[in-house]
Structures are given as structure tokens and as C-alpha cells.
Design an enzyme around this catalytic site. Sequence first.
Site, mmCIF file in Angstrom:
data_model
loop_
_atom_site.group_PDB
_atom_site.id
_atom_site.type_symbol
_atom_site.label_atom_id
_atom_site.label_comp_id
_atom_site.label_asym_id
_atom_site.label_seq_id
_atom_site.Cartn_x
_atom_site.Cartn_y
_atom_site.Cartn_z
ATOM 1 N N GLN A 112 54.311 11.259 72.918
ATOM 2 C CA GLN A 112 52.973 11.455 72.359
ATOM 3 C C GLN A 112 52.897 10.771 70.999
ATOM 4 O O GLN A 112 53.638 11.111 70.082
ATOM 5 C CB GLN A 112 52.647 12.942 72.208
ATOM 6 N N TYR A 134 43.146 16.089 65.013
ATOM 7 C CA TYR A 134 43.879 15.043 64.309
ATOM 8 C C TYR A 134 43.042 13.763 64.211
ATOM 9 O O TYR A 134 41.851 13.766 64.511
ATOM 10 C CB TYR A 134 45.236 14.826 64.978
ATOM 11 N N ARG A 194 45.471 12.472 75.273
ATOM 12 C CA ARG A 194 45.187 13.904 75.285
ATOM 13 C C ARG A 194 43.906 14.163 74.499
ATOM 14 O O ARG A 194 43.712 13.622 73.403
ATOM 15 C CB ARG A 194 46.334 14.688 74.637
ATOM 16 N N GLY A 254 53.413 24.709 77.899
ATOM 17 C CA GLY A 254 53.920 24.478 76.562
ATOM 18 C C GLY A 254 54.985 25.469 76.166
ATOM 19 O O GLY A 254 56.159 25.323 76.502
#
Length: 367
Positions: free
Chosen positions: A96, A183, A230, A320
Site C-alpha cells: 500500500q 489521507y 483503496r 484487518g
Amino acid sequence: MSLFEPFHSKHLTLKNKVVMAPMTRARNPNGIPNEMNALYYQQRTNAGLIITEGTSISATAAGVLHIPGLFTQEQVEGWKLVTQAVHEAGTKIFTQLWHVGRVSHTSNQPGGIAPVSASNIAAAHSFAWGYDENGKESFVPCSTPRALTTAEVKTVVQDFANAATNAIFAGFDGVELHGANGYLIEQFLHPQINNRTDEYGGSIANRSRFLLEAIDASIANIGADKVAIRLTPYGGLHEMPHYEELEATYSYLAKELSKRNIAYLHIMDQKSRGSYALPDGYLARFRKQYNGALILTGGMDKEKSNQFIADGLIDLAGFGEAFIANPDLTARLKNNWPLNEPDRNLHYGGAAHGYTDYPVYETTAKA
């Protein structure tokens, strides 16, 4: 169609439909992956696909201490330990690619400079993991960012593409751009954070331009079959309030990303992170607009995953936190074995304890 059956698409062949979702673990003091990291990921190769923790694309991209990067040769060499260990077990691994933008602190930045973002609007109530005024590691309030110039935006686009190239050199099967959780990419998407007046601000197409340019530059370097993203539609983490054009924005992205024929699109439902849940019916609406492989992470369990796969809403299910405490999670789910509970005090930083020493079920049963 079961969670535990193989998955085949134009771009991906996986031994099952279980995905280990990206999770920050902050166990790289020098930013270079090592043998302990390789063991951590190797232990979890019962997943069909592993997506690594967020990995910095540049020296200014981080908002958490001790995370790995992919912008130096030493980092590339370190990641080779990880990818080789994972591939030996027959699992695919994407990394990622991460730029946190304004969700950072001056102590995370080289020379103590200000973080960068789409604008100079601070995430005033959010925190980074940096150094406090006493030089102690701690959660610290995010610093006020500096708005990237138009030329600098294009440089960051290239940082994503360069990191994608480095990922392939490091042995990864592909990259997932982090366009979620408030982000940098989402900061450009959001009209209340992005107040720009250049080609990257204003309309949905302009606010989406940074994301799509980063995708396109990565595709140009490594191919569409190795690029993914994502997203968190309806998310709220790091001060991302809902806005009038929200569904229209993600509808536009769904159509644009469909044209690019990328490896997959990964949606996170943030309800499990204490934020907003995806509204009822949204996933079905999105599925009609996006024609590629779709992963959903957030609050997933065996029953929900199998039902969503059977209903055609998703192709792959992401897990996760359960993977932190259960390195053999796929077997536990398949056999209805009980799950270990993670110690959240050990999630970030430290060494092997709380990282590579969680037991598999067979070990627990014999103890």
C-alpha cells in the site's frame, strides 16, 4: 461461491478470497523492512492476498514514526525479504503506497518542515504519531499543513509512480494506492478540504485529477494489472465530513477507474473504526458503476463475507485486526475455531512481542 475457494480474474489468481488488509504496525525504526517483518507476513500467508501496511512514497509522506518506505534502494532490498517469504507460500502480495498529507506532524518531516496537503486547512482535532515537545514518542496534534503548489502536486504524482516501480523491483505483485481514511488523496477529493483554484480544485473532475494522475502514472510504469486503490466513500476519519457531492464524486471515480482496468478496488467500511458506516444499499449501487474486482474490508466475518460474495456485491473479503492476533486466520474461519483477542497496546511499535508471537490454533490447543 465460498470465501475459501480460489479466485480468478483477468489480473489476479488467488488461492482463496481472504485478503489480509493493510495495517500500520510501526516496526521499522530505519524505514527498512527486515527479517522480523518477513516472518510476520510469512506467518499470515494463509490469506490469498496480503496488502502490506502503509508504505511511504517519499521522505515527506509519513505521519507515523517507524513505518517502512519504498523510495530508497535500501528499502527495496529490505522488502525483497518479505516478498520472497510470502511467495514461497503461494500467496500474492501488494504494497500500500501511502502519503498522509496533513495527517502528520513537523517531527515526522525532514528538518521539521510543515506537512503538505491540498490546502493549508489543518486537521485540528486529529493526531499523528511523532515526538512531543519533550522528544518522547507520543500521539501529537497534527501540524498545520502547507498547500502544495501545482508543480509540487505533479511531483507527488511522480513519487507514487516511482514507488510503484520500486515495488516491482522489490518483488511485489502490485501496489494499492491509499486513497482512503482522510489521507492526501482524499484531501484532494474533499471539497471542504480542497479549496484550490488551479486544475486540482473546484469541480469533481478537478478534485479527482490528483488521484487519477497518480493511478495513470503508476500504470504507465508498471501496468494496470499491477495497480489498485483503496477508497472510503462515506468515511469520516481524520475530519472528513460528508458533503453534498459525495456519491457523485465516487460515482465519477467508479466510472473512471473502470476504464483503466486496474487490478482491484478496495473499499473500507469505517464503522469498525468508530466512524460512519456505508449506508444500506450503497455497495450495490457502487457495484453497478464499477466493473472490476472489488474488495470490502471493515466488520467482515465468515458469514457476511460468504453472503456478500454469493450476492455478487464483492469478490474478495478483507480482514484487518483479526489477522494481527490470528496468523492462521483463514483456517480458524474455515473450521470455526475460536479467535485470539489482540492486545491493542502492542499494535504499534516495539519488536516481536505482539507481532510475531501470537499462537496458531494447533499450538493453543496442545498447550
